[in-house]
Write an enzyme that holds these catalytic residues in place. Structure first.
Site, PDB file in Angstrom:
ATOM      1  N   HIS A  27       0.825  -1.204   0.000  1.00 50.32           N
ATOM      2  CA  HIS A  27       0.000   0.000   0.000  1.00 50.32           C
ATOM      3  C   HIS A  27       0.860   1.256   0.000  1.00 50.32           C
ATOM      4  CE1 HIS A  27      -2.273  -3.314   1.758  1.00 50.32           C
ATOM      5  NE2 HIS A  27      -3.378  -2.711   1.362  1.00 50.32           N
ATOM      6  N   HIS A 258      -3.927   3.089  -3.400  1.00 53.24           N
ATOM      7  CA  HIS A 258      -4.254   2.608  -2.052  1.00 53.24           C
ATOM      8  C   HIS A 258      -3.546   1.298  -1.758  1.00 53.24           C
ATOM      9  CE1 HIS A 258      -6.343   0.960   1.436  1.00 53.24           C
ATOM     10  NE2 HIS A 258      -6.330  -0.153   0.739  1.00 53.24           N
ATOM     11  N   GLU A 402     -17.723  -2.568  24.949  1.00 56.90           N
ATOM     12  CA  GLU A 402     -16.921  -3.784  25.186  1.00 56.90           C
ATOM     13  C   GLU A 402     -15.674  -3.823  24.304  1.00 56.90           C
ATOM     14  OE1 GLU A 402     -20.189  -3.814  24.426  1.00 56.90           O
ATOM     15  OE2 GLU A 402     -21.150  -4.430  26.295  1.00 56.90           O
ATOM     16  N   HIS A 464     -28.541 -14.043  26.224  1.00 58.41           N
ATOM     17  CA  HIS A 464     -27.511 -13.814  27.231  1.00 58.41           C
ATOM     18  C   HIS A 464     -26.793 -15.096  27.662  1.00 58.41           C
ATOM     19  CE1 HIS A 464     -29.192  -9.878  27.274  1.00 58.41           C
ATOM     20  NE2 HIS A 464     -28.510  -9.481  28.328  1.00 58.41           N
TER      21      HIS A 464
HETATM   22  C1  LIG Z   1     -11.602  -3.965  10.075  1.00 56.01           C
HETATM   23  C2  LIG Z   1     -11.063  -3.890   8.699  1.00 56.01           C
HETATM   24  N1  LIG Z   1     -11.910  -3.931   7.662  1.00 56.01           N
HETATM   25  C3  LIG Z   1     -11.446  -3.914   6.415  1.00 56.01           C
HETATM   26  C4  LIG Z   1     -10.116  -3.851   6.158  1.00 56.01           C
HETATM   27  C5  LIG Z   1      -9.597  -3.880   4.727  1.00 56.01           C
HETATM   28  N2  LIG Z   1      -9.119  -2.537   4.358  1.00 56.01           N
HETATM   29  C6  LIG Z   1      -7.844  -2.201   4.474  1.00 56.01           C
HETATM   30  S1  LIG Z   1      -7.557  -0.608   4.071  1.00 56.01           S
HETATM   31  C7  LIG Z   1      -9.188  -0.357   3.719  1.00 56.01           C
HETATM   32  C8  LIG Z   1      -9.650   0.984   3.244  1.00 56.01           C
HETATM   33  C9  LIG Z   1      -9.265   2.004   4.209  1.00 56.01           C
HETATM   34  O1  LIG Z   1      -9.467   3.280   3.697  1.00 56.01           O
HETATM   35  P1  LIG Z   1      -8.639   4.467   4.332  1.00 56.01           P
HETATM   36  O2  LIG Z   1      -8.538   4.280   5.776  1.00 56.01           O
HETATM   37  O3  LIG Z   1      -9.227   5.713   3.834  1.00 56.01           O
HETATM   38  O4  LIG Z   1      -7.194   4.228   3.758  1.00 56.01           O
HETATM   39  P2  LIG Z   1      -6.531   4.902   2.483  1.00 56.01           P
HETATM   40  O5  LIG Z   1      -7.123   4.223   1.278  1.00 56.01           O
HETATM   41  O6  LIG Z   1      -6.841   6.333   2.523  1.00 56.01           O
HETATM   42  O7  LIG Z   1      -5.092   4.584   2.640  1.00 56.01           O
HETATM   43  C10 LIG Z   1      -9.915  -1.511   3.920  1.00 56.01           C
HETATM   44  C11 LIG Z   1     -11.357  -1.637   3.681  1.00 56.01           C
HETATM   45  C12 LIG Z   1      -9.258  -3.800   7.275  1.00 56.01           C
HETATM   46  N3  LIG Z   1      -7.938  -3.763   7.151  1.00 56.01           N
HETATM   47  N4  LIG Z   1      -9.760  -3.792   8.523  1.00 56.01           N
END
Ligand SMILES: Cc1ncc(C[n+]2csc(CCOP(=O)(O)OP(=O)(O)O)c2C)c(N)n1
Ligand SMILES: [Mg+2]
Length: 653
Positions: A27, A258, A402, A464
């Protein structure tokens, strides 16, 4: 000679795009977009000393947007940490390189926590900020006086846990927490307008935060925003307007950078656009030197701190706390009292009295509950309230958060100096689960106090009543799941959880009263995970293996069998993980090879065949029901009357 900050930032960009290019995946967008902010932070504000990544009074820096791991690796390398080396970065994402796909605290000193599951880094940072304020209140400004910085993306701020973490931090007034929001308006699918219309600054402001905005590519503006955040008493969000993949002329500002390499042509075009005329992984000497100087910036402050510690009256206790070596003297008198006056109490109550003893002796224990204090019995006379009026307090009212609680506890444990524990109902372990998993992955000493652990909950009904929770928690590697059967075992399990410096433990505790079955405490039998609580009187034909509240039931079944001259051992199995770590000889001896093995646990039976082989498994493979506890145990056939004849039948076959 002075080097322009833009060139320093470009070193981050180049390393990031080249490492991702070499790996063929990764990334580049986030580190390239946040390079300018990171440059200002590392060269001017972050309190750290690259020569000693474990300096307890360092600022904590959390890359919550963990996919941007190259931001962390590049800054660690450039500022001169021993690792990663440039070779480690060349091997980004390859086996053996500490530069893992996402930052892992156990791979690199300087990576404060493991991130990647979005939102959790920010929530852990809240815990780090709690830890800092608490230790500051206990040890004073001379020893503890640092900040927690976070880089969070759009994703971190969208995740539900963000709401919990932000609410908690605002309520607790954690003014030394500063979050850079990488406001690039891009996520994987494209523009954030595809999925959100939220006014994030308004939400943060409403939660008690100070909110700043800056141009994330304007060094003066970034500096201004940071200065403003540092002087505000509230936790701060700095919305940094950035371009994802900044510098890549054809891809910046789009979703392309990304999570994919820029590609050969775009890398070349980026080099031209940035004026970066150097081969991959080569940082020119003057730039590297300036970065290395930034890595030494904190050395004088570090030295002054070390001198203060040497003359501090707190020196010994501070070192002990940071070393994480809790005393254990509380245990023996506690066990002696239980043996002298056996208690028929719920194990949640047994946990409370163990906690009264432990928290009195272990000032590093910082407890709390997600709004179930009166049910979890997690509060003791030693744990007064931690809030903005008293950070020396040792009990956090987490509210109904939680997941936020669990993640914050990870942050506290990783910060060091604190052993966090927190309670909720076992059924809501599902709400904490992603953070419990990260406790284990990160080797964080967190103790989960999960009460109301079965249909023993009774009238609250199937919503629960945990069925699959205990077994599913046993699936998490390196998490020790305890289900003690009485007050003695509960104390033993607490002692084991507190001792386990390199990982989490979870105590599943009963709502209902249980007899004290143990009549000795010479050895911590729970440490074996499973052990023969009672040996057969007649020739052994059956081994009954049970946990928690069902151990007493197993004893009744054994009585019924023995009355018919069928010898039956009762094995209490409070912790599978520990039992599995015993020698095969020990396991074979306890489980008995010739006998019929029978498991009894008021939860899913799936999994118990690990021990029973082709024996019998008694449990519950459906949802529970709303009724008084005795009716439920009858309904699900978990009584001696229901179980005994089935065992006798099986023996006849
Ligand atoms: C809980 C979770 N859900 C999904 C992902 C997969 N994922 C990684 S980065 C991303 C997009 C994040 O967008 P952003 O925070 O805006 O990052 P940018 O593209 O700007 O670097 C996703 C969906 C993850 N790592 N964690
Ligand atoms: Mg984004």
């Amino acid at each position: 000679m002075t080097v322009a900050p833009a060139d320093l930032a470009n070193a981050i960009r180049a390393l990031s795009m080249d490492a991702v290019e070499a790996a063929g995946n990764g990334h580049p967008g986030m580190p390239m977009g946040m390079a300018d902010v990171a440059t200002v932070l590392y060269t001017r504000y972050l309190k750290f000393d690259a020569a000693d990544p474990k300096w307890p009074d360092r600022d904590r820096f959390v890359v919550s947007a963990g996919h941007g791991s190259m931001l962390a690796y590049a800054t660690l390398y450039l500022t001169g940490y021993a690792r990663p080396t440039i070779n480690d970065i060349r091997n980004f994402r390859q086996l053996g390189s500490p530069c893992a796909g996402h930052p892992e605290n156990f791979e690199l000193a300087g990576v404060e926590c493991t991130t990647g599951p979005l939102g959790q880094g920010l929530a852990m940072a809240v815990g780090m900020a709690v830890a800092e304020r608490h230790l500051n209140a206990v040890f004073g400004d001379a020893l503890v006086d640092h900040r927690t910085w976070v880089v969070a993306g759009d994703g971190c701020l969208m995740e539900g846990i963000n709401h919990e973490a932000v609410g908690l931090a605002g309520h607790l007034g954690l003014g030394r927490l500063i979050v850079f929001w990488d406001d690039n308006r891009i996520t994987i699918d494209g523009a954030t307008t595809l999925s959100t219309s939220e006014d994030i600054p308004a939400r943060y402001t409403a939660s008690g935060w100070h909110v700043e905005a800056c141009d994330g590519h304007d060094f003066d503006d970034i500096t201004r925003a940071i200065e403003s955040a540092m002087t505000d008493e509230r936790p701060s969000l700095i919305a940094c307007r950035t371009l994802i993949g900044k510098g890549a002329p054809n891809k910046q500002g789009t979703k392309a950078p990304h999570g994919s390499p820029l590609g050969k042509d775009e890398v070349a075009a980026t080099r031209v656009a940035l004026g970066w005329d150097y081969p991959p992984f080569e940082v020119p000497a003057d730039l590297l030197e300036t970065w290395r100087d930034a890595g030494k910036r904190g050395a004088p402050e570090h030295a002054a701190w070390t001198a203060r510690l040497a003359t501090s009256t707190h020196a010994g206790e501070f070192a002990r706390r940071i070393d994480g070596k809790p005393a254990s003297d509380w245990l023996k008198p506690h066990l002696d009292a239980l043996l002298a006056a056996p208690q028929k109490i719920a194990t949640r109550k047994a946990s409370e009295i163990a906690l009264v003893a432990a928290t009195a002796e272990l000032p590093e224990m910082l407890g709390g509950s997600a709004d179930l204090t009166g049910s979890n019995f997690t509060r003791t006379p030693s744990t007064t309230t931690f809030d903005r009026s008293d950070y020396a307090g040792r009990y956090i009212n987490y509210g109904i958060r939680e997941f936020g609680m669990a993640a914050a506890m990870n942050g506290m444990a990783l910060h060091g100096g604190i052993i966090p524990y927190g309670g909720t109902f076992l059924i809501f372990s599902d709400y904490c689960r992603p953070a419990i998993r990260l406790s284990a992955l990160q080797k964080a000493r967190v103790v989960y106090v999960m009460t109301h652990d079965s249909i023993g909950v009774g009238e609250d009904g199937p919503t629960h009543q945990p069925i699959e929770q205990i077994m599913s928690l046993r699936l998490i590697p390196d998490l020790d799941v305890y289900r003690p059967c009485d007050a003695i075992e509960t104390a033993e399990c607490w002692a084991l959880a507190l001792e386990k410096a390199d990982g989490p433990s979870l105590l599943a505790l009963s709502r209902q009263n249980l007899p004290q079955l143990r009549t000795d405490a010479d050895e911590n039998w729970s440490a074996r995970g499973g052990y023969r609580l009672r040996a057969a009187k007649a020739a052994r034909q059956v081994v009954l293996i049970a946990s928690g509240s069902e151990v007493a039931l197993a004893v009744s079944v054994a009585d019924e069998l023995e009355a018919r001259d069928i010898g039956a051992d009762v094995v209490s199995m409070p912790c599978w993980e520990r039992f599995d770590r015993q020698s095969v000889a020990y396991q074979d001896d306890v489980l008995g090879s010739e006998a019929l093995r029978v498991s009894i646990e008021a939860g899913t039976t799936m999994g118990w065949e690990r021990y029973t082989a082709d024996g019998l498994r008694f449990g519950i493979d459906s949802f529970g029901a709303s009724a008084p506890i005795d009716d439920l145990y009858r309904l699900f056939g978990l009584t001696a009357d229901a179980i005994t004849p089935q065992i006798i039948d099986k023996l006849k076959k």
